[in-house]
Design an enzyme around this catalytic site. Structure first.
Site, PDB file in Angstrom:
ATOM      1  N   HIS A   1       9.969 -59.081  21.911  1.00 10.50           N
ATOM      2  CA  HIS A   1      10.328 -58.926  23.204  1.00 10.50           C
ATOM      3  C   HIS A   1      11.269 -60.197  23.491  1.00 10.50           C
ATOM      4  O   HIS A   1      12.207 -59.885  24.471  1.00 10.50           O
ATOM      5  CB  HIS A   1       9.329 -59.242  24.317  1.00 10.50           C
ATOM      6  CG  HIS A   1       8.895 -60.369  24.393  1.00 10.50           C
ATOM      7  ND1 HIS A   1       7.596 -60.813  23.575  1.00 10.50           N
ATOM      8  CD2 HIS A   1       9.034 -61.403  25.103  1.00 10.50           C
ATOM      9  CE1 HIS A   1       7.239 -61.950  23.876  1.00 10.50           C
ATOM     10  NE2 HIS A   1       7.984 -62.593  24.916  1.00 10.50           N
TER      11      HIS A   1
ATOM     12  N   ARG B   1     -10.274 -47.068  26.351  1.00 13.16           N
ATOM     13  CA  ARG B   1     -11.920 -46.735  26.176  1.00 13.16           C
ATOM     14  C   ARG B   1     -12.378 -46.829  27.669  1.00 13.16           C
ATOM     15  O   ARG B   1     -13.576 -46.096  27.841  1.00 13.16           O
ATOM     16  CB  ARG B   1     -12.397 -48.106  25.376  1.00 13.16           C
ATOM     17  CG  ARG B   1     -12.804 -47.559  24.098  1.00 13.16           C
ATOM     18  CD  ARG B   1     -13.706 -48.749  23.343  1.00 13.16           C
ATOM     19  NE  ARG B   1     -13.166 -49.884  23.411  1.00 13.16           N
ATOM     20  CZ  ARG B   1     -13.503 -50.892  22.768  1.00 13.16           C
ATOM     21  NH1 ARG B   1     -14.058 -50.810  21.982  1.00 13.16           N
ATOM     22  NH2 ARG B   1     -13.111 -52.148  23.085  1.00 13.16           N
TER      23      ARG B   1
ATOM     24  N   LYS C   1      15.751 -59.957  25.581  1.00  9.03           N
ATOM     25  CA  LYS C   1      16.063 -60.828  26.881  1.00  9.03           C
ATOM     26  C   LYS C   1      17.595 -60.641  27.089  1.00  9.03           C
ATOM     27  O   LYS C   1      18.241 -60.683  26.075  1.00  9.03           O
ATOM     28  CB  LYS C   1      15.756 -62.298  26.369  1.00  9.03           C
ATOM     29  CG  LYS C   1      14.348 -62.663  26.589  1.00  9.03           C
ATOM     30  CD  LYS C   1      13.848 -63.839  26.348  1.00  9.03           C
ATOM     31  CE  LYS C   1      12.466 -64.506  26.398  1.00  9.03           C
ATOM     32  NZ  LYS C   1      12.034 -64.570  27.609  1.00  9.03           N
TER      33      LYS C   1
ATOM     34  N   ASP D   1       2.495 -67.046  14.821  1.00  9.61           N
ATOM     35  CA  ASP D   1       2.759 -66.421  16.123  1.00  9.61           C
ATOM     36  C   ASP D   1       4.121 -66.379  16.793  1.00  9.61           C
ATOM     37  O   ASP D   1       4.693 -65.681  17.391  1.00  9.61           O
ATOM     38  CB  ASP D   1       1.796 -67.180  17.131  1.00  9.61           C
ATOM     39  CG  ASP D   1       1.659 -66.738  18.593  1.00  9.61           C
ATOM     40  OD1 ASP D   1       1.468 -65.390  18.545  1.00  9.61           O
ATOM     41  OD2 ASP D   1       1.891 -67.263  19.503  1.00  9.61           O
TER      42      ASP D   1
ATOM     43  N   GLU E   1       6.761 -74.419  25.289  1.00  9.71           N
ATOM     44  CA  GLU E   1       5.715 -73.638  26.251  1.00  9.71           C
ATOM     45  C   GLU E   1       4.848 -74.845  26.777  1.00  9.71           C
ATOM     46  O   GLU E   1       4.542 -75.625  26.112  1.00  9.71           O
ATOM     47  CB  GLU E   1       4.887 -72.802  25.816  1.00  9.71           C
ATOM     48  CG  GLU E   1       5.606 -71.493  24.962  1.00  9.71           C
ATOM     49  CD  GLU E   1       4.653 -70.337  24.512  1.00  9.71           C
ATOM     50  OE1 GLU E   1       4.611 -69.355  25.054  1.00  9.71           O
ATOM     51  OE2 GLU E   1       4.084 -70.712  23.250  1.00  9.71           O
TER      52      GLU E   1
ATOM     53  N   LYS F   1       3.620 -57.249  18.294  1.00  9.61           N
ATOM     54  CA  LYS F   1       3.325 -58.302  17.418  1.00  9.61           C
ATOM     55  C   LYS F   1       1.709 -58.284  17.440  1.00  9.61           C
ATOM     56  O   LYS F   1       1.164 -58.141  18.629  1.00  9.61           O
ATOM     57  CB  LYS F   1       4.000 -59.227  17.473  1.00  9.61           C
ATOM     58  CG  LYS F   1       3.808 -60.183  18.741  1.00  9.61           C
ATOM     59  CD  LYS F   1       4.356 -61.822  18.564  1.00  9.61           C
ATOM     60  CE  LYS F   1       3.477 -62.859  19.573  1.00  9.61           C
ATOM     61  NZ  LYS F   1       3.969 -63.936  19.642  1.00  9.61           N
TER      62      LYS F   1
ATOM     63  N   HIS G   1       9.753 -64.461  16.656  1.00 11.73           N
ATOM     64  CA  HIS G   1      10.760 -64.913  17.529  1.00 11.73           C
ATOM     65  C   HIS G   1      11.974 -65.747  17.413  1.00 11.73           C
ATOM     66  O   HIS G   1      13.254 -65.427  17.386  1.00 11.73           O
ATOM     67  CB  HIS G   1      10.282 -65.439  18.779  1.00 11.73           C
ATOM     68  CG  HIS G   1       8.973 -64.548  19.412  1.00 11.73           C
ATOM     69  ND1 HIS G   1       9.045 -63.303  19.513  1.00 11.73           N
ATOM     70  CD2 HIS G   1       7.757 -65.024  19.860  1.00 11.73           C
ATOM     71  CE1 HIS G   1       7.827 -62.604  20.095  1.00 11.73           C
ATOM     72  NE2 HIS G   1       7.204 -63.805  20.357  1.00 11.73           N
TER      73      HIS G   1
HETATM   74  P1  NAD Z   1      -6.662 -56.265  25.192  1.00 10.14           P
HETATM   75  O1  NAD Z   1      -7.947 -56.757  24.603  1.00 10.14           O
HETATM   76  O2  NAD Z   1      -6.663 -57.006  26.627  1.00 10.14           O
HETATM   77  O3  NAD Z   1      -6.923 -54.704  25.388  1.00 10.14           O
HETATM   78  C1  NAD Z   1      -7.154 -53.847  24.654  1.00 10.14           C
HETATM   79  C2  NAD Z   1      -6.693 -52.613  24.858  1.00 10.14           C
HETATM   80  O4  NAD Z   1      -7.216 -51.642  23.865  1.00 10.14           O
HETATM   81  C3  NAD Z   1      -7.834 -52.126  26.129  1.00 10.14           C
HETATM   82  O5  NAD Z   1      -7.107 -51.143  27.109  1.00 10.14           O
HETATM   83  C4  NAD Z   1      -9.250 -51.197  25.399  1.00 10.14           C
HETATM   84  O6  NAD Z   1      -9.710 -50.322  26.262  1.00 10.14           O
HETATM   85  C5  NAD Z   1      -8.148 -50.661  24.405  1.00 10.14           C
HETATM   86  N1  NAD Z   1      -8.974 -50.149  23.219  1.00 10.14           N
HETATM   87  C6  NAD Z   1      -9.778 -51.327  22.297  1.00 10.14           C
HETATM   88  N2  NAD Z   1     -10.328 -50.555  21.497  1.00 10.14           N
HETATM   89  C7  NAD Z   1     -10.272 -49.258  21.637  1.00 10.14           C
HETATM   90  C8  NAD Z   1     -10.619 -47.956  21.179  1.00 10.14           C
HETATM   91  N3  NAD Z   1     -11.549 -48.127  20.030  1.00 10.14           N
HETATM   92  N4  NAD Z   1     -10.366 -46.916  21.685  1.00 10.14           N
HETATM   93  C9  NAD Z   1      -9.388 -46.696  22.558  1.00 10.14           C
HETATM   94  N5  NAD Z   1      -9.005 -47.843  23.159  1.00 10.14           N
HETATM   95  C10 NAD Z   1      -9.505 -49.005  22.564  1.00 10.14           C
HETATM   96  O7  NAD Z   1      -5.467 -56.806  24.121  1.00 10.14           O
HETATM   97  P2  NAD Z   1      -4.058 -57.100  24.785  1.00 10.14           P
HETATM   98  O8  NAD Z   1      -3.902 -58.300  25.108  1.00 10.14           O
HETATM   99  O9  NAD Z   1      -3.588 -55.847  25.745  1.00 10.14           O
HETATM  100  O10 NAD Z   1      -3.223 -57.032  23.523  1.00 10.14           O
HETATM  101  C11 NAD Z   1      -3.061 -55.529  23.028  1.00 10.14           C
HETATM  102  C12 NAD Z   1      -2.226 -55.862  21.624  1.00 10.14           C
HETATM  103  O11 NAD Z   1      -0.763 -56.420  22.035  1.00 10.14           O
HETATM  104  C13 NAD Z   1      -2.509 -56.662  20.472  1.00 10.14           C
HETATM  105  O12 NAD Z   1      -2.339 -56.283  19.244  1.00 10.14           O
HETATM  106  C14 NAD Z   1      -1.840 -57.913  20.911  1.00 10.14           C
HETATM  107  O13 NAD Z   1      -2.126 -58.917  19.680  1.00 10.14           O
HETATM  108  C15 NAD Z   1      -0.540 -57.401  21.391  1.00 10.14           C
HETATM  109  N6  NAD Z   1       0.127 -58.468  22.237  1.00 10.14           N
HETATM  110  C16 NAD Z   1      -0.501 -58.890  23.383  1.00 10.14           C
HETATM  111  C17 NAD Z   1       0.313 -59.745  24.230  1.00 10.14           C
HETATM  112  C18 NAD Z   1      -0.175 -60.373  25.473  1.00 10.14           C
HETATM  113  O14 NAD Z   1       0.293 -60.773  26.294  1.00 10.14           O
HETATM  114  N7  NAD Z   1      -1.636 -59.631  25.904  1.00 10.14           N
HETATM  115  C19 NAD Z   1       1.562 -60.098  23.889  1.00 10.14           C
HETATM  116  C20 NAD Z   1       1.924 -59.908  22.697  1.00 10.14           C
HETATM  117  C21 NAD Z   1       1.353 -58.921  21.792  1.00 10.14           C
END
Ligand code: NAD
Length: 482
Positions: free
Chosen positions: A177, A51, A181, A234, A215, A147, A239
Site C-alpha cells: 500500500h 466464515r 500513497k 514486516d 511509527e 502482504k 515497504h
Molecule cells: P482477520 O483475522 O481480522 O480476518 C480474517 C478474515 O478471514 C475474516 O473475515 C474471517 O472470516 C476470514 N476467514 C478466516 N478463515 C476462513 C475460512 N476458512 N473461510 C472463509 N473465510 C475465512 O485478518 P486481517 O487482519 O483482516 O488480515 C487479512 C490478511 O491481510 C492477512 O494476511 C494479513 O496479514 C493481511 N494484512 C492485514 C493488515 C491489517 O491492517 N489488518 C495489513 C496488511 C496486511
C-alpha cells in the site's frame, strides 16, 4: 483544485475475509469513498465473503459500523445507496459452504471481477482451487493479495507457484500500500516530470539518501505474527525496499506496468549484500505507561527486532559510492515517514570558511502530512556581511493545491487500479522474489550469530547504535518529528 475522477466500468469486487480487520479498517472505507466519488457505477457490487454466518442485511450493518469506526463517517445521504450495492455470502475457504451461492451471484453479469484475498496466505491455495473449480475466473478476472508475501525466498516462491498455477501473472495484484500513497507517486512525477532534478540524481551530486518509516504504535494485537516476522520482514523487505526502488530506479521508457517494474527489479538486483556492521537491530522496552516489546509478544526471551537501521549500496553506474540509509521501527518518538535526498556540498565556498557548511536537501514527506520540501541556501537577511542560512522551499500539497485537493487513501487508488487492470503500482513475482533473495542472507546472518537486538526506550529515536551508524560516516539522521 478538485481532483478529476476517471469513470470506471461496472465491476464486482468479492472480498474474501470481508469481515476481517483489514477489510473493515481499509477496504470498506476506501470503497465507500470511491462510491461517493462516482466510481462504483450502478450495477457494480461489493460481495463480502467470510466464515461468519451473516445475512446480507447483517453484513451491511458490519459495513455501516466499519465506516463509522475507521472511515470517520456515518455515511450521510450516500450510505443507503452504497449499502444497496453490497451482498454477502457465508463461505468456507476450506470446504464446500457458500461456493455455489457465490458462483450464482456472479453468473448474472459479465462485469470485471476482482477477488480480494483479504485472508491469511495459508488460504490462498484453497481459494484459488475453489474459484477455478467453480469456473468463476475468466481472462477478465483479477486476484488481489496482501502482504505478507512469504517469510523468505522459499515460501514466496511457493506462494507464487500456487497463484501462478491458477492465474496468469497479469491477473495477480500483489499490494504494497505504500505504492498507493499520493506522495510516492509524486516522487516519480517530481523525478521524471521536471528537468531540474534528474541531471543531478546520481552519485556525483548526491551525498546519501535516507529513508525513515517511524511509527509510534507497538505491535498491537498482532504480537504472535510480529514475533515471527520482525521489522525486517514486516517493513524493510517490502515497504522500504519499494521506496528505495522508486528513488533509485532509471527512468522507464513509459509509465507502464512492466516498464516500471523492470526498472525496479534492476535496482533490487543491484543491491550489494549488507555488511553485518552496517545493520542495527533494536527492541523497544517499556516507557511512559506502555509495556515493552517482549511483554507485547509474550516472549521474555524474544530476539525479534522492532527496529532496524541499515546502510546499503547499489552497484551500478548511477549510484556507485552513494550510501542509502534505511530505518524503520515501532514505538518511536513520532509517526514520521520521509525520504531525504542529501546533495553534496558546493565544491568551493566563495564566501569563505566562516559561513559554515550548506547543502541542499530534498525531503519527501509521506506521513503524517504528505509534501515535498527543498532546502536551499540563501543569505541571512540584514546587515553584517554575508551570512548563509538554509531555508525550506515548502510544497505542502494541501497548501499548494487548495483545500479541495483530494488526496485519496492508498487503498482507494489501488482498488481502482485493480478494477482498471493497471498493475503499475503492484509488485510482480520476480520483484518479490528478488527482494527476499537480498533479505534472506541478512536474516540468516543474525540468526546464525544468535544476534540479540539492542534495547531502546519506547518513544525515542531507537538504539544509540543507529545514530552511530550514521555518525561514523560523518552524517546524521534527520530528526523524527514527534
Ligand atoms: P482477520 O483475522 O481480522 O480476518 C480474517 C478474515 O478471514 C475474516 O473475515 C474471517 O472470516 C476470514 N476467514 C478466516 N478463515 C476462513 C475460512 N476458512 N473461510 C472463509 N473465510 C475465512 O485478518 P486481517 O487482519 O483482516 O488480515 C487479512 C490478511 O491481510 C492477512 O494476511 C494479513 O496479514 C493481511 N494484512 C492485514 C493488515 C491489517 O491492517 N489488518 C495489513 C496488511 C496486511
Amino acid at each position: 483544485m478538485a481532483s478529476r475522477v476517471i469513470p470506471v466500468e461496472a465491476f464486482d469486487l468479492v472480498v474474501f475475509g470481508g469481515t476481517g480487520d483489514l477489510a473493515r479498517r481499509k477496504i470498506l472505507p476506501a470503497l465507500f469513498k470511491r462510491y461517493c466519488a462516482g466510481q462504483m457505477p450502478g450495477p457494480s457490487r461489493l460481495i463480502g465473503a467470510a466464515r461468519s454466518e451473516l445475512t446480507t442485511e447483517g453484513y451491511r450493518e458490519v459495513v455501516r459500523q466499519a465506516l463509522r469506526e475507521f472511515g470517520n463517517t456515518d455515511g450521510g445521504p450516500a450510505l443507503e445507496g452504497f449499502l444497496g450495492q453490497i451482498d454477502y455470502v457465508t463461505i468456507d475457504a476450506r470446504g464446500g459452504t457458500g461456493w455455489q451461492e457465490l458462483s450464482a451471484l456472479l453468473d448474472i453479469n459479465d462485469h470485471v471481477r476482482a477477488f480480494y484475498f483479504s485472508v491469511g496466505p495459508g488460504l490462498f491455495k484453497d481459494l484459488a482451487e475453489r474459484l477455478q473449480g467453480h469456473r468463476m475466473v475468466d481472462a477478465n478476472s483479477r486476484i488481489v493479495v496482501e502482504k505478507p508475501f512469504g517469510r523468505d525466498l522459499e515460501s514466496a516462491k511457493a506462494l507464487n507457484r500456487v497463484l501462478c498455477g491458477f492465474f496468469d501473472e497479469g491477473q495477480i495484484y500483489r499490494i504494497d500500500h505504500y505504492l498507493g500513497k499520493e506522495t510516492v507517486q509524486n516522487l516519480m512525477a517530481v523525478r521524471f516530470g521536471n528537468m531540474l532534478f534528474e541531471p543531478l540524481w546520481n552519485a556525483q551530486y548526491i551525498d546519501h539518501i535516507q529513508i525513515t518509516v517511524a511509527e509510534t504504535v507497538g505491535v498491537g494485537g498482532r504480537g504472535a505474527y510480529y514475533e515471527r516476522a520482525g521489522a525486517m520482514r514486516d517493513m524493510m523487505q517490502n515497504h522500504l525496499m519499494q521506496l528505495l526502488c522508486l528513488i533509485a530506479m532509471e527512468p522507464p521508457a513509459k509509465f507502464e506496468p512492466d516498464a516500471v517494474r523492470d526498472e525496479k527489479l534492476k535496482v533490487i538486483r543491484a543491491l550489494d549484500p549488507v555488511e553485518p556492521h552496517h545493520i542495527v537491530r533494536g527492541q523497544y522496552t517499556q516507557a511512559d505507561g506502555v509495556q515493552g516489546f517482549r511483554d507485547d509478544v509474550d516472549n521474555p526471551r524474544s530476539k525479534t527486532e522492532s527496529f532496524i537501521a541499515l546502510r546499503c549500496h547499489l552497484s551500478n553506474w548511477r549510484w556507485a559510492g552513494t550510501p542509502f540509509y534505511l530505518r524503520t521501527g515501532k514505538r518511536l518518538k513520532g509517526r514520521d515517514s520521509q525520504i531525504t535526498v542529501v546533495f553534496k556540498d558546493a565544491p568551493h565556498s566563495i564566501f569563505g570558511p566562516d559561513t559554515g557548511r550548506h547543502n541542499n536537501e530534498l525531503t519527501i514527506q509521506l506521513q503524517p502530512n504528505e509534501g515535498i520540501t527543498l532546502d536551499v541556501t540563501i543569505k541571512e537577511p540584514g546587515q553584517g556581511g554575508m551570512r548563509l542560512i538554509d531555508v525550506p522551499l515548502d510544497m505542502s500539497f494541501a497548501e499548494a493545491l487548495g483545500p479541495d485537493a483530494d488526496a485519496p487513501d492508498a487503498y482507494e487508488r489501488l482498488i481502482m487500479d485493480v478494477i482498471r487492470g493497471n498493475q503499475t503500482l503492484f509488485m510482480r513475482d520476480d520483484e518479490v522474489e528478488a527482494a527476499w533473495a537480498w533479505t534472506d542472507p541478512i536474516i540468516q546472518g543474525w540468526e546464525a550469530r544468535g544476534d540479540v537486538p539492542k534495547p531502546y526506550d519506547a518513544f525515542t529515536s531507537g538504539p544509540d547504535t543507529a545514530q552511530q551508524l550514521m555518525r561514523r560516516d560523518g552524517r546524521e539522521w534527520r530528526g523524527i518529528d514527534s
